[in-house]
Design a protein around this motif. Structure first.
Motif, short mmCIF file in Angstrom:
data_model
loop_
_atom_site.label_atom_id
_atom_site.label_comp_id
_atom_site.label_asym_id
_atom_site.label_seq_id
_atom_site.Cartn_x
_atom_site.Cartn_y
_atom_site.Cartn_z
N ASP A 52 -49.65 10.33 39.23
CA ASP A 52 -49.31 10.03 40.62
C ASP A 52 -50.61 9.86 41.43
OD1 ASP A 52 -50.27 12.57 41.41
OD2 ASP A 52 -48.28 13.47 41.25
N LEU A 53 -50.47 9.36 42.65
CA LEU A 53 -51.64 8.98 43.44
C LEU A 53 -52.57 10.17 43.71
CD1 LEU A 53 -53.12 6.69 44.89
CD2 LEU A 53 -51.67 7.12 46.90
N GLU A 54 -51.99 11.31 44.06
CA GLU A 54 -52.83 12.48 44.36
C GLU A 54 -53.64 12.90 43.14
OE1 GLU A 54 -51.06 15.72 46.41
OE2 GLU A 54 -50.47 14.46 48.11
N VAL A 57 -56.54 10.51 42.71
CA VAL A 57 -57.59 10.78 43.70
C VAL A 57 -58.47 11.93 43.22
CG1 VAL A 57 -58.02 11.70 46.03
CG2 VAL A 57 -56.34 9.87 45.71
N ALA A 73 -58.02 4.42 45.24
CA ALA A 73 -56.98 5.46 45.26
C ALA A 73 -57.12 6.30 46.54
CB ALA A 73 -57.09 6.35 44.02
N GLY A 74 -58.36 6.65 46.88
CA GLY A 74 -58.60 7.44 48.09
C GLY A 74 -58.11 6.69 49.32
N TRP A 77 -54.28 6.47 49.48
CA TRP A 77 -53.71 7.75 49.95
C TRP A 77 -53.95 7.93 51.46
CZ3 TRP A 77 -55.02 12.24 52.41
CH2 TRP A 77 -54.15 13.32 52.26
N ASN A 78 -55.19 7.67 51.89
CA ASN A 78 -55.53 7.84 53.31
C ASN A 78 -54.62 6.98 54.20
OD1 ASN A 78 -57.63 9.48 52.48
ND2 ASN A 78 -59.23 7.93 52.80
N ASN A 80 -51.67 5.55 53.42
CA ASN A 80 -50.25 5.93 53.34
C ASN A 80 -49.91 6.92 54.44
OD1 ASN A 80 -49.97 4.35 51.09
ND2 ASN A 80 -49.68 6.04 49.63
N HIS A 81 -50.85 7.86 54.70
CA HIS A 81 -50.64 8.85 55.76
C HIS A 81 -50.98 8.30 57.14
CE1 HIS A 81 -49.51 12.45 53.57
NE2 HIS A 81 -50.38 12.10 52.64
N ASN A 148 -61.79 12.05 51.09
CA ASN A 148 -60.85 12.81 51.91
C ASN A 148 -60.85 14.28 51.48
OD1 ASN A 148 -59.22 12.94 49.56
ND2 ASN A 148 -58.25 10.99 50.07
N LEU A 150 -58.59 16.04 50.19
CA LEU A 150 -57.92 16.21 48.89
C LEU A 150 -58.94 16.10 47.75
CD1 LEU A 150 -55.19 16.32 47.27
CD2 LEU A 150 -55.17 13.81 47.42
#
Ligand code: MN3
Length: 201
Positions: A52-54, A57, A73-74, A77-78, A80-81, A148, A150
């Motif tokens: 999965d994406l997390e 990352v 990927a970072g 994710w960034n 998406n939020h 990020n 994460l």
């Protein structure tokens, strides 16, 4: 399984006048979309394709061999939020529990906002500023490029603002402080921030 560009939670002109339609067309439709499609092509046929994406990352960060995967990927994710961290008629009142914690850890809501804006202004070049929950405390941090909290294992991000020039140059030109002030005062979706705070604590 390939990643998909998630739908924008509002119309492309819904954040005007603080973030214009053309900014959203390029930032969401071009930049964010490219991070997703590039990520898919980079992880295809690798051992990361099933993650999965997390997980991607975290796994790709800090390794020169997977730097390109991390960058995309970072940023996937960034962003998406990021779209959910804003809403039309944003800003305004902060839900009670979160407001209480902000006052406890920063002294006041205004001090937290100032610190957040200063983090974004002080990020040299491209990057992000963050409000994170780390060890039970709220903190403001900043990271360069697509990095990020994460990836850094430095708390759970509950709010982030994109300070890459593509995020504000059409609307604010070089005035990054004005963009950040509009973000905290008129764009932030505090209900979503409070939801993430609830999950993180
Ligand atoms: Mn961006």
């Amino acid at each position: 399984m390939a990643f998909e560009l998630p739908p924008l939670p509002y119309a492309e002109d819904a954040l005007e006048p603080y973030m214009g339609r053309e900014t959203l067309q390029f930032h969401y439709g071009k930049h964010h979309n490219t991070y997703v499609t590039t990520l898919n092509s980079l992880v295809q046929d690798t051992d990361m394709a099933a993650l999965d994406l997390e997980s991607i990352v975290k796994k790709s960060f800090g390794n020169p061999d997977t730097q390109k995967i991390f960058n995309n990927a970072g940023q996937a994710w960034n962003h998406n939020h990021f779209w959910h961290w804003m809403k039309p008629n944003g800003g305004g009142a902060i839900p009670g529990e979160l407001e209480k914690k902000i006052v406890e850890d920063f002294g006041s809501v205004d001090k937290m906002k100032d610190e957040f804006i200063q983090a974004g202004v002080g990020q040299f070049g491209s990057g992000w500023c963050w409000l994170v929950v780390d060890g039970g405390k709220l903190k403001v941090t900043k990271t360069p490029n697509g990095e990020n909290p994460l990836a850094h294992g430095a708390g759970t991000a509950i709010l982030g603002c994109d300070v890459w020039e593509h995020s504000y140059y059409l609307d604010y030109r070089n005035r990054r402080p004005d963009y950040l002030k509009a973000f905290v005062d008129n764009l932030v979706n505090w209900d979503y921030v409070a939801e993430l705070y609830g999950k993180a604590s």
